[in-house]
Each structure stands twice: as structure tokens, then as C-alpha cells.
Design an enzyme around this catalytic site. Structure first.
Site, PDB file in Angstrom:
ATOM      1  N   THR A 125       0.908  -1.276  -0.104  1.00  0.00           N
ATOM      2  CA  THR A 125       0.120  -0.042   0.015  1.00  0.00           C
ATOM      3  C   THR A 125       0.573   1.313   0.084  1.00  0.00           C
ATOM      4  O   THR A 125       2.085   1.422   0.432  1.00  0.00           O
ATOM      5  CB  THR A 125      -0.968  -0.069   1.048  1.00  0.00           C
ATOM      6  N   GLU A 127       0.181   3.576   1.912  1.00  0.00           N
ATOM      7  CA  GLU A 127       0.273   4.085   3.176  1.00  0.00           C
ATOM      8  C   GLU A 127       1.646   3.791   3.763  1.00  0.00           C
ATOM      9  O   GLU A 127       2.149   4.472   4.693  1.00  0.00           O
ATOM     10  CB  GLU A 127      -0.865   3.194   4.156  1.00  0.00           C
ATOM     11  N   TYR A 149      -1.892  -0.021  10.641  1.00  0.00           N
ATOM     12  CA  TYR A 149      -1.929  -0.608   9.393  1.00  0.00           C
ATOM     13  C   TYR A 149      -0.789  -0.559   8.741  1.00  0.00           C
ATOM     14  O   TYR A 149      -0.198  -1.507   8.009  1.00  0.00           O
ATOM     15  CB  TYR A 149      -3.006  -0.061   9.045  1.00  0.00           C
ATOM     16  N   LYS A 153       1.937  -3.479   7.397  1.00  0.00           N
ATOM     17  CA  LYS A 153       2.299  -3.906   5.866  1.00  0.00           C
ATOM     18  C   LYS A 153       3.806  -3.718   5.457  1.00  0.00           C
ATOM     19  O   LYS A 153       4.326  -4.290   4.485  1.00  0.00           O
ATOM     20  CB  LYS A 153       1.350  -2.705   4.855  1.00  0.00           C
TER      21      LYS A 153
HETATM   22  O1  G4F Z   1     -10.834   5.958   2.211  1.00  0.00           O
HETATM   23  P1  G4F Z   1      -9.776   5.928   3.381  1.00  0.00           P
HETATM   24  O2  G4F Z   1     -10.265   5.210   4.702  1.00  0.00           O
HETATM   25  O3  G4F Z   1      -8.750   5.195   2.717  1.00  0.00           O
HETATM   26  P2  G4F Z   1      -7.167   5.270   3.150  1.00  0.00           P
HETATM   27  O4  G4F Z   1      -6.834   5.259   4.735  1.00  0.00           O
HETATM   28  O5  G4F Z   1      -6.322   5.954   2.265  1.00  0.00           O
HETATM   29  O6  G4F Z   1      -6.772   3.564   2.729  1.00  0.00           O
HETATM   30  C1  G4F Z   1      -7.317   2.771   1.871  1.00  0.00           C
HETATM   31  O7  G4F Z   1      -6.287   3.035   0.791  1.00  0.00           O
HETATM   32  C2  G4F Z   1      -5.016   2.384   0.889  1.00  0.00           C
HETATM   33  C3  G4F Z   1      -4.099   2.564  -0.016  1.00  0.00           C
HETATM   34  O8  G4F Z   1      -4.419   1.917  -1.144  1.00  0.00           O
HETATM   35  C4  G4F Z   1      -4.865   0.994   1.390  1.00  0.00           C
HETATM   36  F1  G4F Z   1      -3.860   0.626   1.746  1.00  0.00           F
HETATM   37  C5  G4F Z   1      -6.240   0.681   2.675  1.00  0.00           C
HETATM   38  O9  G4F Z   1      -6.234  -0.511   2.891  1.00  0.00           O
HETATM   39  C6  G4F Z   1      -7.355   1.556   2.230  1.00  0.00           C
HETATM   40  O10 G4F Z   1      -8.003   0.690   1.133  1.00  0.00           O
HETATM   41  O11 G4F Z   1      -9.578   7.342   3.673  1.00  0.00           O
HETATM   42  C7  G4F Z   1      -8.744   8.199   2.783  1.00  0.00           C
HETATM   43  C8  G4F Z   1      -8.681   9.548   3.633  1.00  0.00           C
HETATM   44  C9  G4F Z   1      -8.085   9.638   4.631  1.00  0.00           C
HETATM   45  O12 G4F Z   1      -6.949  10.517   4.763  1.00  0.00           O
HETATM   46  C10 G4F Z   1      -9.219   9.743   5.755  1.00  0.00           C
HETATM   47  O13 G4F Z   1      -8.476  10.319   7.047  1.00  0.00           O
HETATM   48  O14 G4F Z   1      -9.830  10.125   3.621  1.00  0.00           O
HETATM   49  C11 G4F Z   1      -9.836  10.568   4.839  1.00  0.00           C
HETATM   50  N1  G4F Z   1     -11.219  10.684   5.367  1.00  0.00           N
HETATM   51  C12 G4F Z   1     -12.241  11.977   5.666  1.00  0.00           C
HETATM   52  N2  G4F Z   1     -13.382  11.614   6.191  1.00  0.00           N
HETATM   53  C13 G4F Z   1     -12.178   9.684   5.747  1.00  0.00           C
HETATM   54  C14 G4F Z   1     -13.389  10.316   6.275  1.00  0.00           C
HETATM   55  N3  G4F Z   1     -12.011   8.492   5.544  1.00  0.00           N
HETATM   56  C15 G4F Z   1     -13.028   7.505   6.094  1.00  0.00           C
HETATM   57  N4  G4F Z   1     -12.712   6.314   5.845  1.00  0.00           N
HETATM   58  N5  G4F Z   1     -14.056   8.184   6.598  1.00  0.00           N
HETATM   59  C16 G4F Z   1     -14.424   9.333   6.720  1.00  0.00           C
HETATM   60  O15 G4F Z   1     -15.770   9.930   7.011  1.00  0.00           O
END
Ligand code: G4F
Length: 337
Positions: A125, A127, A149, A153
Site C-alpha cells: 500500500t 500507506e 495498519y 504492511k
Molecule cells: O478511504 P480511506 O479510509 O482510505 P485510506 O486510509 O487512504 O486507505 C485505503 O487505501 C490504502 C491505499 O491503497 C489501502 F492501503 C487501505 O487498505 C485502504 O484501502 O481514507 C482516505 C482519506 C484519509 O485521509 C481519511 O482521513 O480520507 C480521509 N477521510 C475523511 N473523512 C475519511 C473520512 N476516511 C474515512 N474512511 N471516512 C471518513 O469519513
């Protein structure tokens, strides 16, 4: 000739099986963790396809892993089983580590003993780059994880390299930047936005009131690509001339969570205005469409990620096909149906 794909109930596991059924003649063994789920129900993924078999497999149980590998003797083992929700990893660091790191050791060691010719891919990832030093990130960017997480990884990446170099195994971990689809879980921000805005749109059309969308860090920037494009890159990574290399797969573009929300509102044709503190208001009714809720902030977030996919383009002949607007539209239209 057979392939094991773990995590069939997740987005990537599902698309990987679909891709392999369409593009190869291998027998495909899709696995998911035992949770009193009847395998006959799980068959709904690819009904009546004689080349597809469902198995229960928990990669944290080394006996289970060993027995499945002995039974199937796969040519490829593709591991998408993971605790993949970054935000949750602070609450369940042990589960995250056990699944994402120990699970990988279980697979590597069983393959080494029982099936050393098998080609192994583990989901890595963006990340892992975490607190980035430069943009776009390439394969030489240092690993600077910001979450349990991401740390799990990074550890998996190191142990995979150790097995590769010590035992001559074909074992790799690509760096996949964020990749989305209509099968993305609704806890991830993209699908949370498209599914909630789709339901708000329906309420507006029927004149009903609605609960606003609540989001965390609107300034976070991500490189969002299409999951189905990335699966092709994973398969290419698994079919290099040896010794294998590890690659970044990314769209090479970067948008904020705010950009994603606004693009989705445009696609949904909802009229809005943005007030202070990222409160989005419906122009006609004055109802709040979206607002920030600090409960969704992370203890440490990755502020921006953008991948340099040049190496994959040049050496694997891989190119992402879907742009940002098309991806948002595809996801919204599916949720609006
Ligand atoms: O959609 P996210 O939860 O994805 P994140 O953390 O980037 O991780 C995903 O992608 C990675 C890279 O491929 C993978 F390794 C991992 O397993 C997963 O698939 O969050 C994206 C961004 C973050 O910065 C978070 O803080 O969106 C921001 N965010 C803002 N509001 C939110 C929210 N994230 C989530 N989940 N929910 C919210 O309400």
C-alpha cells in the site's frame, strides 16, 4: 494448474478472481475466513463456474494455511486477506498485525516447505510511504508508516524480501495506491460519499428530509484509481521474468476528499453552496448535505499521497485507464440505481 486468491469477499479478491476466470484457464480457489458462512452461499460470487471453488481459510491459523496449500498445490498465491481499514487499526492493532504480518509469514513458510515454485503476491500500500518526503512517490521512497495498519504492511514487505532473498522464492508486494469501485466497502471515504450522496439525492427528489453526510479530514489528498485497472497490474507483476521486481500502481493524479465530494455533487446534479468549516448546504431547501465530524479524524493521518507509476508503465506495459471523474461517476451511478 491453480491459483489461490484470499479475501474473495473484499473488492480486490473478488475482482482478481473475476479477472483470472476471464483471462486464464487456471482453476481458481477463492478463500474467505470462516464465519459460519455457508460455502454454498458464497458460491453466489461466480455461480456455476466449474473453474471456481470457494474454500474457508484463515491466514492467521498456520495449520489451516499449510493444509490448504498442501491440498491445492497452487502455481500462484495472491493474498488480499487483510485488516485493511486504516482508521480501525488503532483500535485493533493486534488483529491488524496478526493478520497483515503474521498471516503473511504463515503463507510464506508453508509455500517454502510445500510449494516453493509457487509465485506469491501480497497486497502492499501507498500507506507504507506515510509521512512523505516528496511527491510523487516512487519505488525508492522510504517507508515512513503513520498507522498500525501501515506499520504491519511495512513489516510484511521486509519479511517477503527476506524470504525472496534467502530461499529464492518468487514473493513480492506491490505498492497499490487507493483504488476504488462499486464493490468498495462503505466505510472507505469514496464509497461513503457516493452511497450517502446517492441516498440524499433520492430524498431530495421525493421531497423527504435527510441526514447529512459526516466526514473527517477534508484536506487529505489521495491518488484514487480504479480497482479493476489495478488487478491487471497485479497479474503482470506476478508474471515477470525472474528475479521479480516490485512496482507502484497508481493513477498518478491527486485529489482531496473535498474534491471528491464536490465532484460527486456535480455528478449528482445537486445544487450546493459551501459555508465555513466545510458545511455544504442544499441551495433550494437550505438543508445541510455534508459537514465535518471530528470523530472521523485519525490520530495521525497521511496528508497526501500521489504515486509515480513510470516503472510499471515502462517495464510492465501497464496503464491505468479510468480517470477521476469517470470513477466518481461510475460509483455514484451504481449507488443511485
Ligand atoms: O478511504 P480511506 O479510509 O482510505 P485510506 O486510509 O487512504 O486507505 C485505503 O487505501 C490504502 C491505499 O491503497 C489501502 F492501503 C487501505 O487498505 C485502504 O484501502 O481514507 C482516505 C482519506 C484519509 O485521509 C481519511 O482521513 O480520507 C480521509 N477521510 C475523511 N473523512 C475519511 C473520512 N476516511 C474515512 N474512511 N471516512 C471518513 O469519513
Amino acid at each position: 494448474m491453480s491459483v489461490i486468491v484470499t479475501g474473495i469477499n473484499g473488492q480486490d479478491g473478488y475482482y482478481m478472481c473475476k479477472y483470472l476466470l476471464e483471462h486464464t484457464s487456471f482453476m481458481i480457489y477463492g478463500t474467505l475466513r470462516y464465519r459460519a458462512t455457508k460455502l454454498t452461499n458464497a458460491k453466489e460470487y461466480f455461480p456455476d463456474n466449474p473453474r471456481f471453488t470457494m474454500l474457508h481459510l484463515d491466514i492467521t491459523d498456520n495449520v489451516n494455511v499449510l493444509n490448504i496449500i498442501k491440498k491445492v498445490k497452487p502455481q500462484y498465491f495472491i493474498n488480499f486477506a487483510a485488516q485493511s481499514f486504516v482508521g480501525k487499526s488503532w483500535d485493533i492493532p493486534h488483529v491488524t498485525w496478526t493478520t497483515n504480518t503474521m498471516g503473511v509469514i504463515n503463507i510464506l513458510d508453508s509455500l517454502k516447505t510445500e510449494c516453493s515454485h509457487c509465485r506469491f503476491y501480497n497486497a502492499g500500500t501507498s500507506e507504507e510511504f506515510g509521512d512523505v518526503l516528496y511527491s510523487p512517490q516512487n519505488e525508492d521512497h522510504p517507508l515512513r508508516p503513520r498507522s498500525p495498519y501501515a506499520a504491519s504492511k511495512c513489516a510484511a514487505r521486509h519479511i517477503i524480501r527476506v524470504y525472496r532473498e534467502s530461499y529464492g522464492m518468487y514473493a513480492i508486494q506491490g505498492w497499490l495506491f487507493n483504488h476504488e469501485s462499486i464493490r468498495r466497502g462503505k466505510d472507505f471515504v469514496t464509497r461513503k460519499i457516493t452511497s450517502t450522496i446517492a441516498s440524499i439525492k433520492k430524498n431530495i427528489e421525493s421531497g423527504e428530509r435527510f441526514e447529512p453526510l459526516e466526514l473527517g479530514n477534508m484536506n487529505a489528498k489521495r491518488d484514487w484509481g480504479d480497482a479493476e485497472d489495478f488487478i491487471d497490474g497485479v497479474w503482470k507483476m506476478l508474471n515477470q521474468d525472474t528475479p521479480p521486481s516490485e512496482y507502484i500502481l497508481s493513477s498518478g493524479t491527486m485529489y482531496s476528499v473535498r474534491d471528491f465530494l464536490e465532484e460527486c455533487l456535480r455528478v449528482a446534479d445537486i445544487q450546493w453552496s459551501r459555508c465555513d468549516n466545510d458545511v455544504y448546504v442544499h441551495t433550494t431547501t437550505g438543508e445541510v448535505i455534508s459537514r465535518v465530524n471530528s470523530d472521523y479524524y485519525r490520530l495521525a493521518d497521511v496528508n497526501c499521497l500521489m504515486g509515480n507509476n513510470k516503472k510499471a508503465r515502462l517495464e510492465l506495459d501497464w496503464t491505468p485507464k479510468t480517470d477521476f471523474s469517470t470513477l466518481v461517476r461510475k460509483m455514484f451511478e451504481h449507488d443511485y440505481l
